[in-house]
Design a protein around this motif. Structure first.
Motif, PDB file in Angstrom:
ATOM      1  N   VAL A  34     -87.235 -16.438 -45.775  1.00  0.00           N
ATOM      2  CA  VAL A  34     -88.577 -15.889 -45.599  1.00  0.00           C
ATOM      3  C   VAL A  34     -88.693 -15.100 -44.297  1.00  0.00           C
ATOM      4  N   ARG A  35     -89.482 -14.058 -44.338  1.00  0.00           N
ATOM      5  CA  ARG A  35     -89.817 -13.324 -43.119  1.00  0.00           C
ATOM      6  C   ARG A  35     -91.290 -13.540 -42.823  1.00  0.00           C
ATOM      7  N   LEU A  36     -91.564 -14.074 -41.639  1.00  0.00           N
ATOM      8  CA  LEU A  36     -92.949 -14.260 -41.212  1.00  0.00           C
ATOM      9  C   LEU A  36     -93.417 -12.986 -40.522  1.00  0.00           C
ATOM     10  N   ILE A  37     -94.533 -12.459 -40.953  1.00  0.00           N
ATOM     11  CA  ILE A  37     -95.117 -11.273 -40.332  1.00  0.00           C
ATOM     12  C   ILE A  37     -96.290 -11.747 -39.475  1.00  0.00           C
ATOM     13  N   THR A  47     -97.931 -18.797 -35.522  1.00  0.00           N
ATOM     14  CA  THR A  47     -96.622 -18.409 -36.071  1.00  0.00           C
ATOM     15  C   THR A  47     -95.508 -19.250 -35.461  1.00  0.00           C
ATOM     16  N   CYS A  48     -95.541 -19.442 -34.163  1.00  0.00           N
ATOM     17  CA  CYS A  48     -94.493 -20.234 -33.496  1.00  0.00           C
ATOM     18  C   CYS A  48     -94.490 -21.668 -34.002  1.00  0.00           C
ATOM     19  N   GLU A  49     -95.665 -22.274 -34.053  1.00  0.00           N
ATOM     20  CA  GLU A  49     -95.733 -23.678 -34.455  1.00  0.00           C
ATOM     21  C   GLU A  49     -95.317 -23.854 -35.905  1.00  0.00           C
ATOM     22  N   LEU A  50     -95.673 -22.884 -36.744  1.00  0.00           N
ATOM     23  CA  LEU A  50     -95.299 -22.936 -38.154  1.00  0.00           C
ATOM     24  C   LEU A  50     -93.786 -22.740 -38.297  1.00  0.00           C
ATOM     25  N   GLU A  86     -88.653  -3.865 -38.659  1.00  0.00           N
ATOM     26  CA  GLU A  86     -87.674  -3.843 -39.751  1.00  0.00           C
ATOM     27  C   GLU A  86     -88.351  -3.618 -41.096  1.00  0.00           C
ATOM     28  N   SER A  87     -87.564  -3.082 -42.030  1.00  0.00           N
ATOM     29  CA  SER A  87     -88.052  -2.901 -43.398  1.00  0.00           C
ATOM     30  C   SER A  87     -88.289  -4.266 -44.050  1.00  0.00           C
ATOM     31  N   VAL A  88     -89.277  -4.340 -44.930  1.00  0.00           N
ATOM     32  CA  VAL A  88     -89.518  -5.590 -45.660  1.00  0.00           C
ATOM     33  C   VAL A  88     -89.099  -5.465 -47.119  1.00  0.00           C
ATOM     34  N   GLU A  89     -88.478  -4.352 -47.464  1.00  0.00           N
ATOM     35  CA  GLU A  89     -88.076  -4.133 -48.845  1.00  0.00           C
ATOM     36  C   GLU A  89     -87.144  -5.256 -49.315  1.00  0.00           C
ATOM     37  N   GLY A  90     -87.503  -5.853 -50.448  1.00  0.00           N
ATOM     38  CA  GLY A  90     -86.668  -6.918 -51.018  1.00  0.00           C
ATOM     39  C   GLY A  90     -86.778  -8.263 -50.326  1.00  0.00           C
ATOM     40  N   MET A  91     -87.677  -8.384 -49.343  1.00  0.00           N
ATOM     41  CA  MET A  91     -87.807  -9.640 -48.596  1.00  0.00           C
ATOM     42  C   MET A  91     -88.985 -10.462 -49.122  1.00  0.00           C
ATOM     43  N   ASN A  92     -88.876 -11.787 -48.961  1.00  0.00           N
ATOM     44  CA  ASN A  92     -90.039 -12.650 -49.173  1.00  0.00           C
ATOM     45  C   ASN A  92     -90.835 -12.630 -47.881  1.00  0.00           C
ATOM     46  N   ILE A  93     -91.997 -12.018 -47.896  1.00  0.00           N
ATOM     47  CA  ILE A  93     -92.749 -11.960 -46.646  1.00  0.00           C
ATOM     48  C   ILE A  93     -94.013 -12.810 -46.724  1.00  0.00           C
ATOM     49  N   ILE A  94     -94.296 -13.454 -45.623  1.00  0.00           N
ATOM     50  CA  ILE A  94     -95.542 -14.222 -45.496  1.00  0.00           C
ATOM     51  C   ILE A  94     -96.289 -13.651 -44.291  1.00  0.00           C
ATOM     52  N   VAL A  95     -97.449 -13.111 -44.551  1.00  0.00           N
ATOM     53  CA  VAL A  95     -98.278 -12.552 -43.484  1.00  0.00           C
ATOM     54  C   VAL A  95     -99.036 -13.708 -42.837  1.00  0.00           C
ATOM     55  N   ILE A  96     -98.904 -13.822 -41.528  1.00  0.00           N
ATOM     56  CA  ILE A  96     -99.530 -14.932 -40.799  1.00  0.00           C
ATOM     57  C   ILE A  96    -100.711 -14.416 -39.998  1.00  0.00           C
ATOM     58  N   GLU A  97    -101.878 -14.920 -40.336  1.00  0.00           N
ATOM     59  CA  GLU A  97    -103.107 -14.481 -39.667  1.00  0.00           C
ATOM     60  C   GLU A  97    -103.749 -15.665 -38.948  1.00  0.00           C
ATOM     61  N   ASP A  98    -104.487 -15.375 -37.917  1.00  0.00           N
ATOM     62  CA  ASP A  98    -105.189 -16.448 -37.209  1.00  0.00           C
ATOM     63  C   ASP A  98    -106.465 -16.853 -37.950  1.00  0.00           C
TER      64      ASP A  98
END
Ligand code: IMP
Ligand code: MG
Length: 173
Positions: A34-37, A47-50, A86-98
């Protein structure tokens, strides 16, 4: 002059909930990367704590958007102040919001990121104020739903102050 801050969610409650969300992510993405955004600046602490509690291969990238608003509301017009490295193409991304308030910022951002062809995209927010929603938005992981009060701490600011509080509180004006 320092403001008086009333605790809304204690440090231990926030940390316990973050551990639960991380465990959910571990299950949902088992065997995947996973990539955390992290959406700067407010989501840095969350994001850090997660990330520390996720036991999958994790990468992190940062994006900063500014919505043209005053201190406490967003206008819906959003500008990318810092894009991902970095590109997110083909990645599992999770957008992290406050926090999701009107939903305008995130709705705009999710559309931009979806257009970049990730393998999957989910949205994770520490706090949600559902009563304030103006734009419909699907949230996959929510820490806490909170009432319509202006909160600070755990990354959230009031005029850039209080991000470092280890709990979520309400400034008593
Ligand atoms: P939205 O576009 O209205 O959903 O605005 C979301 C952004 O507004 C968040 O990322 C925060 O930066 C800010 N925001 C909304 N509510 C609060 C709050 O209670 N405290 C601090 N910042 C907030
Ligand atoms: Mg902010």
């Amino acid at each position: 002059m320092s403001d008086k801050i009333r605790t809304l969610i204690s440090e231990s409650d926030v940390n316990r909930r973050i551990a639960e969300i991380a465990e959910q992510i571990n299950q949902d993405y088992a065997g995947e990367e996973v990539r955390l955004i992290c959406i700067l600046k407010g989501s840095v602490f969350f994001t850090c704590e997660l990330a520390k509690r996720i036991n999958l291969p994790v990468t992190i990238d940062f994006m900063q958007v500014s919505s043209y608003g005053n201190g406490t509301t967003s206008s819906g017009r959003v500008r990318i102040a810092k894009d991902l490295d970095e590109s997110v193409e083909g990645m599992n991304i999770i957008v992290i919001e406050d926090i999701i308030d009107s939903g305008r910022t995130l709705s705009y951002l999710m559309d931009i990121l979806k257009a970049r062809n990730p393998k999957s995209i989910k949205l994770c927010t520490l706090l949600d104020k559902p009563d304030r929603r103006v734009v419909d938005i699907d949230v996959d992981y929510t820490g806490f739903e909170i009432p319509d009060e202006f909160v600070v701490g755990y990354g959230l600011d009031y005029a850039q102050k209080y991000r470092n509080l280890p709990y979520v509180g309400v400034v008593e004006l």
